[in-house]
Design an enzyme around this catalytic site. Sequence first.
Site, PDB file in Angstrom:
ATOM      1  N   LYS A 146       0.852  -1.191   0.000  1.00 21.66           N
ATOM      2  CA  LYS A 146       0.000   0.000   0.000  1.00 21.66           C
ATOM      3  C   LYS A 146       0.887   1.239   0.000  1.00 21.66           C
ATOM      4  O   LYS A 146       1.958   1.255   0.632  1.00 21.66           O
ATOM      5  CB  LYS A 146      -0.882  -0.032   1.255  1.00 21.66           C
ATOM      6  CG  LYS A 146      -1.889   1.096   1.385  1.00 21.66           C
ATOM      7  CD  LYS A 146      -2.719   0.883   2.641  1.00 21.66           C
ATOM      8  CE  LYS A 146      -3.792   1.934   2.831  1.00 21.66           C
ATOM      9  NZ  LYS A 146      -4.631   1.661   4.022  1.00 21.66           N
TER      10      LYS A 146
ATOM     11  N   SER B 272      -9.370   1.615   3.370  1.00 20.38           N
ATOM     12  CA  SER B 272      -8.608   2.426   2.435  1.00 20.38           C
ATOM     13  C   SER B 272      -7.613   1.623   1.600  1.00 20.38           C
ATOM     14  O   SER B 272      -7.059   2.133   0.636  1.00 20.38           O
ATOM     15  CB  SER B 272      -7.861   3.529   3.202  1.00 20.38           C
ATOM     16  OG  SER B 272      -6.910   2.970   4.111  1.00 20.38           O
TER      17      SER B 272
ATOM     18  N   SER C 143      -9.518  -0.752   7.366  1.00 23.57           N
ATOM     19  CA  SER C 143      -8.966  -0.630   6.025  1.00 23.57           C
ATOM     20  C   SER C 143      -8.316  -1.878   5.454  1.00 23.57           C
ATOM     21  O   SER C 143      -7.959  -1.907   4.279  1.00 23.57           O
ATOM     22  CB  SER C 143      -7.957   0.525   5.977  1.00 23.57           C
ATOM     23  OG  SER C 143      -8.624   1.754   6.157  1.00 23.57           O
TER      24      SER C 143
END
Length: 457
Positions: A80, A158, A182
């Site tokens: 990420k 996210s 997330s």
Amino acid sequence: MTKSFGAMSIAQLSVLIQSGAADPVSVTEAVLDGMAAHSDQSIFTELLADRALAEARASSARLKSGRSRGLLEGIPVAWKDLFDIKGRATTAGSKVLRSASVAEDDAAVVSALGQAGMIAVGRTNMSEFAFSGLGINPHYGTPHNPRGKDEPRIPGGSSSGAGAAVAAGLVPVAIGTDTGGSIRIPAAFNGIVGYKATRGRYPMGGVFPLAKSLDSLGPLCRTVQDAIWIDAAMRGLTAAPAIAPRSLRGLDVVVPDNVVFDGAEAGVVAAFEQSLEWLIAEGASVSRVTIPAFDEILALMGKYGSLVTAEAFALHRERLSGPEADQMDHRVVQRTRLGQTITMPDYIAILEARERLIAEVNRLVGDSFIAYPSVAHVAPPIAALEADDDLFFATNGKTLRNTMLGNFLDWCGVSTPCGTGDADMPVGLLLSAIAGRDEALLAASLSVEAIIAGDSV
């Protein structure tokens, strides 16, 4: 070969690499080619081809000389875009950080997985500054949920690109962060496994924060066993601990009867309840209880605001008062600015209430595991959310509700696929435990996965 390398579990791919049936260089080349050719170019913000191939060549040399670093040797991993990658700017899903200084070193956990022999192949897209559970990003595009068959649906956030990358079969594992859900939300929406470790289980150096009181890390992958191996490597262990499936007979599972089922879609409830029936048939003990802290957490947020908003505003307050705010997603700006109204006495009151509620719930739950749907609904279509801010905020709140309870109470949690709901979209069962019981949770999740996941494993 029936599966591409990226579509395999770590266990499947590791057997090929360790046996010599596949070489890390050819695996990495194939994975990079698959990423570059994929129809959805919003999943990754950057491919790390030069670095990945250099790491793959080093991995191949180790294997050929009998110096394998273990089961993760030669396995591709995506990161990420909150994790520092040496020589690259960490953009956190925002265009305002495109010109930020490049990282001088890898994040600590990036270095740890590199030491385990893993190959960093790319950086995955995300909600800007990790501040949304939906995964919509106006700067780098919104990854489409690979499980959506009727129309483009959100991947969850996210860690949106991380969830989509694994679900699309591009990589066997991606590493995400989880402040309010997330990791577990995109895992549930995409029909994969997501493990949120206890906060503080891994070193946080080089990870761009959202709210340090809540931020935690973990993998999105295909199986709980894969998560166990990644967990060990992220902690710098040279070998994974002997975590084995435990008997479901006598497994004590608590199912809350307040908050988490409010407004839940019928298909989600049906998939969850069917999973419970299977677990009970295998000997699990399931009790329905009220957890008063759940209602009190929502009341605290209504009275003072949320902890994540307070800390996100403190982090971004200068950015929000300057010209950079005009370059940010207006929905992220609007949500973050709510933290301006949270006073220092309010913030202290939230922290004090949190400490009390954690102690109360720990006494109530003890060594039991807590189970409920990861999200109360399946992944909704993207278009309506992009067009209607009111719908965006309402859906975001509902999407985050179940998972954020665990962050506030400092739980660890594993979301495991447990069937499908509306539009044949995946549903996740969230199994959680109090802080520090990660090994027990992973062992229980191995057993639960074997019963409920079916063909999704």
